[in-house]
Design a protein around this motif. Structure first.
Motif, PDB file in Angstrom:
ATOM      1  N   ILE A  26       0.588  -1.423  -0.066  1.00 20.26           N
ATOM      2  CA  ILE A  26      -0.068  -0.211  -0.104  1.00 20.26           C
ATOM      3  C   ILE A  26       1.148   1.475   0.272  1.00 20.26           C
ATOM      4  CG2 ILE A  26      -1.651   1.612   1.135  1.00 20.26           C
ATOM      5  CD1 ILE A  26      -3.238  -1.121   2.370  1.00 20.26           C
ATOM      6  N   LYS A  27       2.124   1.280   0.704  1.00 20.94           N
ATOM      7  CA  LYS A  27       2.704   2.528   0.881  1.00 20.94           C
ATOM      8  C   LYS A  27       3.257   2.592  -0.341  1.00 20.94           C
ATOM      9  CE  LYS A  27       5.580   1.482   4.400  1.00 20.94           C
ATOM     10  NZ  LYS A  27       7.010   1.680   5.166  1.00 20.94           N
ATOM     11  N   ARG A  28       4.093   1.400  -0.839  1.00 20.89           N
ATOM     12  CA  ARG A  28       4.339   1.593  -2.517  1.00 20.89           C
ATOM     13  C   ARG A  28       3.596   2.067  -3.092  1.00 20.89           C
ATOM     14  NH1 ARG A  28       5.706  -3.583  -2.372  1.00 20.89           N
ATOM     15  NH2 ARG A  28       7.728  -3.069  -0.974  1.00 20.89           N
ATOM     16  N   GLN A  29       2.603   2.179  -3.335  1.00 18.77           N
ATOM     17  CA  GLN A  29       1.591   2.353  -4.731  1.00 18.77           C
ATOM     18  C   GLN A  29       1.089   3.252  -3.968  1.00 18.77           C
ATOM     19  OE1 GLN A  29      -2.167  -0.043  -4.785  1.00 18.77           O
ATOM     20  NE2 GLN A  29      -3.496   1.293  -6.018  1.00 18.77           N
TER      21      GLN A  29
END
Length: 69
Positions: A26-29
């Motif tokens: 989620i953080k990467r997205q």
């Protein structure tokens, strides 16, 4: 009940990794490095508990299952 302990250990380890990887995805997205800056370099409070969010419910159900045996 050693089998129940082994089951909870395996489920806990698997779900902890899944929780950590899910929140990392989620953080990467969204291009987020940390969820907060309360403790610099540690990623914020959600980074401390992301695996617990997945693990705790599964361990609860494992305990219920082991008690039924």
């Amino acid at each position: 009940h050693i089998g129940g302990c082994i089951l909870m250990g395996l489920v806990g380890a698997l779900m902890g990794q899944l929780g950590d990887l899910s929140f990392s995805a989620i953080k990467r997205q969204y291009g987020i490095k940390d969820y907060g800056n309360l403790i610099p370099g540690h990623g914020g409070i959600l980074d401390r508990f992301d695996s617990v969010l997945f693990t705790a419910p599964m361990i609860y159900y494992c305990i219920l299952f082991v008690n039924e045996m």
